[in-house]
Scaffold this motif. Sequence first.
Motif, PDB file in Angstrom:
ATOM      1  N   PHE A 127      33.663  34.867  -0.637  1.00 14.37           N
ATOM      2  CA  PHE A 127      35.150  34.770  -0.859  1.00 14.37           C
ATOM      3  C   PHE A 127      35.411  33.110  -0.651  1.00 14.37           C
ATOM      4  O   PHE A 127      34.996  32.503   0.338  1.00 14.37           O
ATOM      5  CB  PHE A 127      35.802  35.408   0.315  1.00 14.37           C
ATOM      6  N   PRO A 128      35.898  32.439  -1.750  1.00 11.78           N
ATOM      7  CA  PRO A 128      36.341  31.171  -1.349  1.00 11.78           C
ATOM      8  C   PRO A 128      37.557  30.999  -0.185  1.00 11.78           C
ATOM      9  O   PRO A 128      38.323  31.901  -0.137  1.00 11.78           O
ATOM     10  CB  PRO A 128      37.065  30.846  -2.785  1.00 11.78           C
ATOM     11  N   THR A 129      37.261  30.127   0.595  1.00  6.54           N
ATOM     12  CA  THR A 129      38.443  29.857   1.611  1.00  6.54           C
ATOM     13  C   THR A 129      39.440  29.130   1.215  1.00  6.54           C
ATOM     14  O   THR A 129      40.384  28.983   1.829  1.00  6.54           O
ATOM     15  CB  THR A 129      37.547  28.979   2.876  1.00  6.54           C
ATOM     16  N   GLU A 130      39.357  28.515  -0.243  1.00  8.93           N
ATOM     17  CA  GLU A 130      40.503  27.751  -0.840  1.00  8.93           C
ATOM     18  C   GLU A 130      40.275  27.993  -2.335  1.00  8.93           C
ATOM     19  O   GLU A 130      39.295  28.435  -2.799  1.00  8.93           O
ATOM     20  CB  GLU A 130      40.481  26.492  -0.317  1.00  8.93           C
ATOM     21  N   ASP A 131      41.295  27.678  -3.185  1.00 13.82           N
ATOM     22  CA  ASP A 131      40.945  27.678  -4.437  1.00 13.82           C
ATOM     23  C   ASP A 131      39.984  26.639  -4.932  1.00 13.82           C
ATOM     24  O   ASP A 131      39.907  25.632  -4.319  1.00 13.82           O
ATOM     25  CB  ASP A 131      42.390  27.230  -5.285  1.00 13.82           C
ATOM     26  N   LEU A 132      39.113  27.347  -5.817  1.00 15.78           N
ATOM     27  CA  LEU A 132      37.766  26.447  -6.141  1.00 15.78           C
ATOM     28  C   LEU A 132      37.561  26.527  -7.480  1.00 15.78           C
ATOM     29  O   LEU A 132      37.550  27.425  -8.284  1.00 15.78           O
ATOM     30  CB  LEU A 132      36.567  27.418  -5.430  1.00 15.78           C
ATOM     31  N   TYR A 133      37.772  25.321  -8.178  1.00 15.57           N
ATOM     32  CA  TYR A 133      37.592  24.836  -9.519  1.00 15.57           C
ATOM     33  C   TYR A 133      35.999  24.460  -9.871  1.00 15.57           C
ATOM     34  O   TYR A 133      35.414  23.701  -9.020  1.00 15.57           O
ATOM     35  CB  TYR A 133      38.402  23.923  -9.839  1.00 15.57           C
ATOM     36  N   ASP A 134      35.508  25.045 -10.622  1.00 11.17           N
ATOM     37  CA  ASP A 134      34.045  24.829 -10.932  1.00 11.17           C
ATOM     38  C   ASP A 134      33.974  24.094 -12.281  1.00 11.17           C
ATOM     39  O   ASP A 134      34.259  24.575 -13.406  1.00 11.17           O
ATOM     40  CB  ASP A 134      33.043  26.118 -11.115  1.00 11.17           C
ATOM     41  N   GLU A 135      33.874  22.907 -12.196  1.00 13.84           N
ATOM     42  CA  GLU A 135      33.787  21.776 -13.304  1.00 13.84           C
ATOM     43  C   GLU A 135      32.861  22.109 -14.476  1.00 13.84           C
ATOM     44  O   GLU A 135      33.258  22.116 -15.621  1.00 13.84           O
ATOM     45  CB  GLU A 135      33.400  20.473 -12.785  1.00 13.84           C
ATOM     46  N   ALA A 136      31.721  22.531 -14.163  1.00 14.03           N
ATOM     47  CA  ALA A 136      30.726  22.848 -15.193  1.00 14.03           C
ATOM     48  C   ALA A 136      31.144  24.044 -16.158  1.00 14.03           C
ATOM     49  O   ALA A 136      30.728  24.065 -17.198  1.00 14.03           O
ATOM     50  CB  ALA A 136      29.216  23.309 -14.532  1.00 14.03           C
ATOM     51  N   THR A 137      31.870  25.118 -15.339  1.00 16.46           N
ATOM     52  CA  THR A 137      32.218  26.337 -16.286  1.00 16.46           C
ATOM     53  C   THR A 137      33.501  26.424 -16.622  1.00 16.46           C
ATOM     54  O   THR A 137      34.119  27.097 -17.448  1.00 16.46           O
ATOM     55  CB  THR A 137      31.912  27.348 -15.464  1.00 16.46           C
ATOM     56  N   GLY A 138      34.279  25.437 -15.699  1.00 14.69           N
ATOM     57  CA  GLY A 138      35.681  25.465 -16.107  1.00 14.69           C
ATOM     58  C   GLY A 138      36.721  26.666 -15.427  1.00 14.69           C
ATOM     59  O   GLY A 138      37.732  26.954 -15.810  1.00 14.69           O
TER      60      GLY A 138
END
Length: 407
Positions: free
Chosen positions: A289-300
């Motif tokens: 579970f992400p503890t905050e909003d998580l953006y993965d740059e490699a996949t968008g």
Amino acid sequence: MDATATDIHGEAAALRGLGPAGRVELPGGVPAWSVTDAGLARRLLIHPRVSKDAHQHWPAFLNGDLPADWPLKVWMDIRTVQTAYGPDHGRMRRPLVSAFSARRVRALAPRIAETTDALLDDLARAAAATPDGVADLRTHFAARLPWLTVTALVGVPESMHDGFQAINDSVFTTDLTAERAAANSAEATLLLRELLALKTEHPGDDIASALVEAHHEGLLDDRELADNVWMVLGAGYGTTASLLDHAVVNLLRHPDQLDLAVSGRAGWDQVVEETLRHQAPVANFMMRFPTEDLYDEATGLTFARGDAIVINYAAVGRDPEVHGEDTDLFDITRATTREHLAFGHGPNYCLGAELARLEARIALPALFSRFPALELAAGADGLTPLPSLIFNGHRKVPVRLEGSTTR
């Protein structure tokens, strides 16, 4: 996702078609992400803002939004090193590290070899006792070796083996009724209470005693003590049983690969690693579970705070971006055979990984040396998978020992 896991790899391929991660519905109607891309899985497994603790970081769990009879609830309830986050993870991991040190694992080799020989005798007797000479290799060998190994490590007396194994064999299935799951939990609680009382009164050189001592020192609370003992038993048993199961099945279905191993043109370690890649013993791990909003740059992709994330190890092991277009092929000479995540990655890497490898490297050559004419007694579609989204194996592996050497 199919709770009965009738086609893990078909499902994984379909999910891969949705992209590096896709939205899925788990049994019970619970929404989640399924991660199928190896690169994304690696990043999430080591990300400091991705937790495994539902008690802290999964709003659906904390707010009571899950079905009361949700069949996967036990995986969220349990408080172990596998579900801990941050300082709690290090605190629970410390008492276990020494039990799985390289020195201690290597010292187990003679015992594993001796147990292997005895189980091969048992397998031969089981086959001889049937009219058609067929025996279940999973029951008599693939599951039995890791069970006897892990119970010795944990310190479970023989009188308690059958009770613990019966619960282990059903608790990891994901198509149980709520009533059966609750009954399993109650039975496990009673057995663990008995075992821990024994280890408190008569400690030994074993994992259960080490965890009892950690409890006395304040490193583990009552729940964490019992759950971590249960976790070691389950993880040390089911994963290796499925590794051995799939290794044997793949070799028997690919005689050219078996010949490479038996002749010494390829190492048994290559057999083990390709099996781990091709048939990850843990198909899906519940959950992160992400503890905050998580953006993965490699996949968008963006994972919202509190989203449930399942690492789909079955799919990750066959990522064509890593292993090529022939990724579904079992090939022990594959250049990327060791580039798998079957035991996890980073700080959560499986403590028992080297023990599982050692058991397989001893057991597999011994099996095929003792029974060089070993063959499957089931057709291509004759093996029924375990009804589990979590453990990837077969209910039974019927084999014939025709032409085997005798003692």
